[in-house]
Design a protein around this motif. Structure first.
Motif, mmCIF file in Angstrom:
data_model
loop_
_atom_site.group_PDB
_atom_site.id
_atom_site.type_symbol
_atom_site.label_atom_id
_atom_site.label_comp_id
_atom_site.label_asym_id
_atom_site.label_seq_id
_atom_site.Cartn_x
_atom_site.Cartn_y
_atom_site.Cartn_z
ATOM 1 N N UNK A 290 0.820 -1.221 0.000
ATOM 2 C CA UNK A 290 0.000 0.000 0.000
ATOM 3 C C UNK A 290 0.852 1.268 0.000
ATOM 4 N N UNK B 191 1.922 1.834 -3.490
ATOM 5 C CA UNK B 191 0.833 2.297 -4.378
ATOM 6 C C UNK B 191 0.626 3.803 -4.158
ATOM 7 N N UNK B 192 0.636 4.197 -2.895
ATOM 8 C CA UNK B 192 0.501 5.604 -2.535
ATOM 9 C C UNK B 192 1.572 6.452 -3.208
ATOM 10 N N UNK C 246 -6.614 7.795 -6.962
ATOM 11 C CA UNK C 246 -6.902 6.372 -7.164
ATOM 12 C C UNK C 246 -8.017 6.176 -8.192
ATOM 13 N N UNK D 7 -8.521 -3.928 -3.799
ATOM 14 C CA UNK D 7 -8.519 -2.587 -4.398
ATOM 15 C C UNK D 7 -9.414 -2.529 -5.639
ATOM 16 N N UNK E 61 -11.948 -4.393 -6.268
ATOM 17 C CA UNK E 61 -13.343 -4.503 -5.820
ATOM 18 C C UNK E 61 -13.855 -3.136 -5.350
ATOM 19 N N UNK E 62 -13.007 -2.432 -4.573
ATOM 20 C CA UNK E 62 -13.409 -1.116 -4.055
ATOM 21 C C UNK E 62 -13.529 -0.093 -5.180
ATOM 22 N N UNK E 63 -12.614 -0.134 -6.141
ATOM 23 C CA UNK E 63 -12.623 0.855 -7.222
ATOM 24 C C UNK E 63 -13.555 0.459 -8.358
ATOM 25 N N UNK F 75 -15.109 -12.070 -1.308
ATOM 26 C CA UNK F 75 -15.800 -10.890 -1.853
ATOM 27 C C UNK F 75 -17.308 -11.113 -1.944
ATOM 28 N N UNK G 161 -19.905 -0.065 0.145
ATOM 29 C CA UNK G 161 -18.598 0.014 0.775
ATOM 30 C C UNK G 161 -18.262 1.444 1.218
ATOM 31 N N UNK H 158 -6.842 -3.563 0.785
ATOM 32 C CA UNK H 158 -7.210 -3.099 -0.553
ATOM 33 C C UNK H 158 -8.574 -2.425 -0.567
ATOM 34 N N UNK H 159 -9.547 -3.053 0.092
ATOM 35 C CA UNK H 159 -10.909 -2.486 0.150
ATOM 36 C C UNK H 159 -10.892 -1.125 0.834
ATOM 37 N N UNK I 98 -8.342 0.929 1.477
ATOM 38 C CA UNK I 98 -7.534 1.921 0.749
ATOM 39 C C UNK I 98 -8.317 2.456 -0.445
ATOM 40 N N UNK I 99 -8.948 1.544 -1.178
ATOM 41 C CA UNK I 99 -9.706 1.943 -2.364
ATOM 42 C C UNK I 99 -10.920 2.776 -2.022
ATOM 43 N N UNK I 100 -11.549 2.498 -0.892
ATOM 44 C CA UNK I 100 -12.773 3.210 -0.513
ATOM 45 C C UNK I 100 -12.466 4.383 0.420
ATOM 46 N N UNK J 18 -2.682 0.742 5.559
ATOM 47 C CA UNK J 18 -1.348 0.145 5.407
ATOM 48 C C UNK J 18 -0.817 -0.389 6.731
#
Lengths: 345, 222
Positions: free
Chosen positions: A56, A59-60, A70, A98, A100-102, B39, B53, B80-81, B83-85, B204
């Motif tokens: 992470x 990625x940042x 993002x 990631x 899934x969230x995006x 998921x 989410x 990941x979830x 960070x992405x959200x 993180x």
């Protein structure tokens, strides 16, 4: 299409952003070499632990480097194999979370395809078809690359990888781990003709390699020659290093020549960390001059494991509409020849 | 509070969500199906709570101790979830979650021992606080069953460690519930006061509590 690439198959965490229009926008790497050096080799459990800490933040860093949010990411590419299963699963889990969230598509990339396509990231990329010599701490193989996704394995090592042989030989000469580069440095002051080294598997047909015998030969030689005199030992070590390096380079050269003849293809790409070895480069360049080959070396950052090659290879496949529905996955083994051209699952 | 909770530290994949009083939970007991199912189960519990989410306050995770690879899958997904959200995360001890999920309200002390393989157990003593939530009495440890310290007074023994190594403890516990595991609904319950107190971290920093840290030997020939 903006693709985020994540590589975590062994002991380097690599993250990069590749855009199909604008090219490589960011590329960051964290190497665990220092962590594993204390153990004299990669410890898979420790590698997995470190990937989970580093991915992470990398990625940042990538998003900052490219100055993009993002939300600008259109797809994610992650190394799915071959490699250390635990390490691969860390990258895959984060990448899938990631994605899934995006709500963006994700593709699992073959690590070796990444290496094979890495020269395409350069300004002067080779044309297809070409023959690639992949030499690193984990791999030694010759591959005929006819097009993206069309790979034919011409030969590979039956035991140690060339880089592994370098590291193990360096270790037995007391040069630390990973000692490949130190061995190469020592070799520059040695005489490669003083001791006789075998050229494994060159006197029979075929394109496979074997380096463990060479390593054993070196060990036996060193045990026989080592004295109590430190100064004498230093000179012997330098000559052994030079002889060893010479033997590896000549072996690789003989097989490359054979591969180009067999495929009737005059283009050679050298990839993998051992591709940075100066003596190997000189040897192959001299032969290329003589034989009229085109020869390509991607820059060192693209030779060793990196996120850029994964982002690039994944981008091609995502652009062709290919996505993954296999979920989180890590494949310790994955034959290169199972791959298809982009768009064909 | 709107939370999503995941625990992958045991053989049971457990996912839960809450939206105020509404709680939804799913379990997957098939071994090695965590990665395939995670998921789908997250989407199911979020849908049941009427949440997406990005509407969450935080994601919370059981961070072990437990199976290393399985833990990293759960935590990697949560990283990941979140960070992405753009969500904060809360880490919760999986042993504490075992106690929170399994303890009858009439007893206030639990000794949790989960099978850690290699002849050892992950153990922790947990005690109920004034709000009825379980708290770790001391840091979790990994040791041979015979080295597990038993709490003074009345307690309930919890976890599969007591059946895997039944005759290896210094004594037999009087009350035993062996068929229990870290449930995501218990992780949720433990995360609520943390969220209220602002004890969240960035994704993180969501890392496993491995407890077992001797995983490699340093080479003699450096």
């Amino acid at each position: 299409m903006l693709t985020l690439g994540i590589e975590s198959s062994c002991d380097e965490t690599g993250v990069a952003l590749y855009d199909s229009q604008r090219g490589l926008l960011a590329d960051v790497l964290y190497s665990q070499v220092a962590l594993h050096s204390e153990y004299g080799g990669v410890v898979p459990e420790l590698a997995s632990r470190d990937h989970l800490r580093k991915t992470l933040p990398l990625i940042n860093e990538c998003m900052h480097q490219a100055d993009l949010p993002l939300a600008a990411i259109d797809g994610i590419a992650v190394t799915e194999g071959p490699g250390l299963i635990g390490a691969l699963l860390v990258g895959s889990s984060i990448a899938h979370g990631l994605a899934h969230a995006l709500k963006v598509p994700i593709i699992g990339v073959h690590h070796m395809e990444g290496h094979l396509l890495a020269p395409m990231l350069e300004n002067n990329p080779p044309e297809f078809p070409f023959v690639a010599l992949l030499v690193s701490g984990g791999h030694t193989m010759l591959v005929e690359v006819r097009a993206v996704g069309e790979y034919y394995l011409l030969g590979e090592t039956l035991d140690d990888a060339a880089g592994e042989a370098f590291d193990k030989t360096a270790k037995l000469l007391g040069l630390g781990y990973p000692g490949g580069p130190a061995l190469a440095k020592l070799a520059t002051s040695g005489n490669s003709d003083r001791y006789k080294f075998p050229r494994p598997m060159t006197n029979r047909p075929g394109l496979d390699f074997s380096f463990s015998g060479l390593k054993t030969h070196t060990r036996t030689l060193w045990q026989k020659l080592a004295t109590d005199n430190q100064q004498e030992n230093a000179a012997i070590k330098a000559d052994i290093a030079a002889g060893f390096e010479h033997a590896v380079a000549q072996t690789l050269l003989i097989k490359c020549r054979r591969a180009l003849q067999q495929t009737n293809c005059p283009r050679l790409v050298i990839a993998g960390g051992v591709g940075a070895n100066q003596y190997l480069r000189e040897t192959l360049l001299a032969e290329a001059d003589k034989q009229n080959w085109e020869i390509y070396y991607p820059r060192l950052a693209f030779c060793t494991d990196n996120g850029a090659m994964i982002a690039y290879a994944g981008n091609l496949r995502l652009l062709a509409g290919q996505t993954d529905n296999t979920g989180i996955r890590g494949l310790p083994r994955w034959p290169l020849e199972q791959l298809n051209p982009p768009g064909q699952q | 509070m709107k939370l999503l909770a995941i625990d992958t530290s045991s053989a049971v994949l457990s996912v839960a969500a809450c939206n105020g009083e509404k709680v939804a939970e799913r379990l997957e007991t098939t071994p090695r199906q965590h990665a395939e199912m995670i998921f789908e189960l997250c989407d199911q519990v979020l849908a049941e709570c009427g949440l997406s989410l990005t509407e969450l306050d935080a994601i919370t995770c059981g961070v072990g101790p437990g199976s290393f690879t399985s833990l990293r899958i759960g935590l990697g997904v949560a990283q990941g979830l979140a960070f992405g959200a753009g969500l904060p995360v809360i880490s919760i001890s999986s042993l504490l979650a075992v106690a929170q999920g399994a303890m009858p309200v009439t007893v206030n002390t639990a000794l949790v021992c989960m099978d850690a393989r290699m002849g050892e157990v992950y153990s922790a003593i947990c005690q109920r606080d004034s709000n009825g939530r379980m708290q770790l009495h001391e840091e979790e440890r990994v040791c041979a069953p015979v080295a597990v310290d038993f709490p003074a007074g009345e307690f309930i023994a919890l976890g599969n460690g007591f059946t895997e190594y039944a005759d290896s403890f210094s004594r037999h516990p009087e009350y035993l519930l062996s068929d229990c595991w870290p449930q995501a609904s218990a992780v949720l319950e433990l995360a609520k006061p943390q969220l209220a107190a602002g004890n969240t971290i960035t994704p993180d920093l969501l890392l496993p509590k491995y407890v077992r840290n001797k995983v490699a030997h340093k080479s003699k020939a450096k």
